[in-house]
Write a protein that holds these residues in place. Structure first.
Motif, PDB file in Angstrom:
ATOM      1  N   HIS A 152       0.823  -1.224   0.000  1.00 13.72           N
ATOM      2  CA  HIS A 152       0.000   0.000   0.000  1.00 13.72           C
ATOM      3  C   HIS A 152       0.857   1.274   0.000  1.00 13.72           C
ATOM      4  N   ASN A 192      -3.267  -0.858   8.175  1.00 15.81           N
ATOM      5  CA  ASN A 192      -2.801  -0.224   9.404  1.00 15.81           C
ATOM      6  C   ASN A 192      -2.773   1.276   9.215  1.00 15.81           C
ATOM      7  N   HIS A 213      -1.136   4.847   9.738  1.00 18.92           N
ATOM      8  CA  HIS A 213       0.262   5.275   9.835  1.00 18.92           C
ATOM      9  C   HIS A 213       0.398   6.630  10.530  1.00 18.92           C
ATOM     10  N   HIS A 268      -3.271   6.144   3.463  1.00 21.33           N
ATOM     11  CA  HIS A 268      -2.819   5.472   2.219  1.00 21.33           C
ATOM     12  C   HIS A 268      -2.879   3.953   2.333  1.00 21.33           C
ATOM     13  N   HIS A 291      10.016  -4.534   4.264  1.00 18.49           N
ATOM     14  CA  HIS A 291      10.544  -3.171   4.111  1.00 18.49           C
ATOM     15  C   HIS A 291      10.929  -2.571   5.456  1.00 18.49           C
ATOM     16  N   GLU A 300       3.947  -5.395   8.746  1.00 22.49           N
ATOM     17  CA  GLU A 300       2.634  -5.278   8.088  1.00 22.49           C
ATOM     18  C   GLU A 300       2.125  -6.612   7.551  1.00 22.49           C
TER      19      GLU A 300
HETATM   20 FE    FE Z   1       2.738   0.902   5.326  1.00 24.34          FE
END
Ligand code: FE
Ligand code: DHB
Length: 280
Positions: free
Chosen positions: A12, A57, A59, A125, A193, A240
């Motif tokens: 995402h 989730n 952010h 996002h 990531h 995530e």
């Molecule tokens: Fe993220």
């Protein structure tokens, strides 16, 4: 009764939203990534789900480190997006299904999951980028949405086992809704990531591909991975992946993988896309 037809996964990343806003889908950097989405759009066009349960989730747009629910479920008629500072255009509101949300919350609390119910929640996002990727035109068959937010940010985050169990309870709650509707469950975020610190830019292709394989064939095996191991292998934001496990739990024990795409790096992330169809 409501029926879960399958699950979709996608990363995402805000840079994807920027690429869409600037029509960069055919640029060499983006082409392989965006090629992963027409098969999903076709699948959605064929099945036309009435509701999308979107596991993502927050952010820092809606919840911050001072107040971070482990699991929260939207129970609003409408969900608004707002500017997070990424330079992304703000999306028009998404239509909810508050009655189904409350049914899910009630069933899951009865099932001993402690849910934060949100009659107002801004979506960031993590929610809007997957919606744009899967329903780029927001046409007449745009589903109603139910946002489900998980804490992947402020430790202690929930265990992978807890997330799979959450998904199982979510699936039972959805399928006990008496209306004849079709539901698709989205697991967003991941894969590996890390955006901060000495390991910024860390991507682990081997681990990502193992997760994409096992989540289809043997999700229970993934529950053996500790949270420390997940962060070590997948990076600090690789946490995530727990949202993919929540999605997987909501599906049938056996699923059929219809489609898979994996692109690295997309921004700082190993970007994975899948269609998993329920087998009953
Ligand atoms: Fe993220
Ligand atoms: C990136 C990835 C994310 O999951 C996110 O929430 C923000 C940024 C990235 O790779 O740039």
């Amino acid at each position: 009764m409501a029926k879960i037809i399958g699950g979709l996964t996608t990363s995402h990343i805000p840079a994807i939203g920027n690429a869409i806003a600037r029509n960069k889908q055919d640029d060499p950097y983006w082409k392989g990534f965006f090629a992963g989405y027409p098969p999903v759009q076709k699948w959605l066009d064929k099945h036309k789900p009435d509701v999308a349960v979107v596991i993502y989730n927050d952010h820092g747009l809606n919840f911050f480190l001072d107040k971070m629910p482990t699991f929260a479920i939207g129970a609003a008629h409408e969900y608004h997006n707002a500017d997070e500072g990424w330079g992304l255009p703000t999306m028009a509101p998404y239509t909810g299904d508050a009655a189904l949300s409350w049914h899910i919350i009630e069933r899951m609390v009865e099932d001993e999951f402690d849910i934060t119910s949100c009659q107002e929640i801004l979506v960031d996002h993590g929610f809007t980028v997957p919606m744009q990727l899967f329903w780029p035109d927001r046409g007449p068959h745009m589903p109603r949405v139910i946002p489900v937010s998980a804490n992947t940010v402020q430790h202690p985050i929930p265990t992978i086992k807890r997330c799979l169990d959450f998904g199982k309870s979510l699936g039972r709650a959805i399928e006990s809704w008496p209306e004849d509707i079709k539901v698709v469950v989205l697991g967003t975020g991941g894969l590996s990531h890390q955006l901060d610190g000495e390991r910024a830019g860390h991507i682990n292709k081997k681990f990502d591909l193992m997760c994409m394989d096992k989540i289809v064939t043997d999700p229970e095996a993934l529950t053996k991975i500790s949270r420390h191991e997940l962060i070590r292998e997948a990076g600090s934001q690789g946490s995530e992946f727990i949202m993919w496990m929540m999605m997987r739990g909501a599906l049938s024990a056996k699923v059929k993988k219809i489609h898979q795409n994996y692109s690295i790096p997309i921004s700082n992330t190993g970007a994975g896309t899948m269609i998993l169809e329920n087998v009953d």
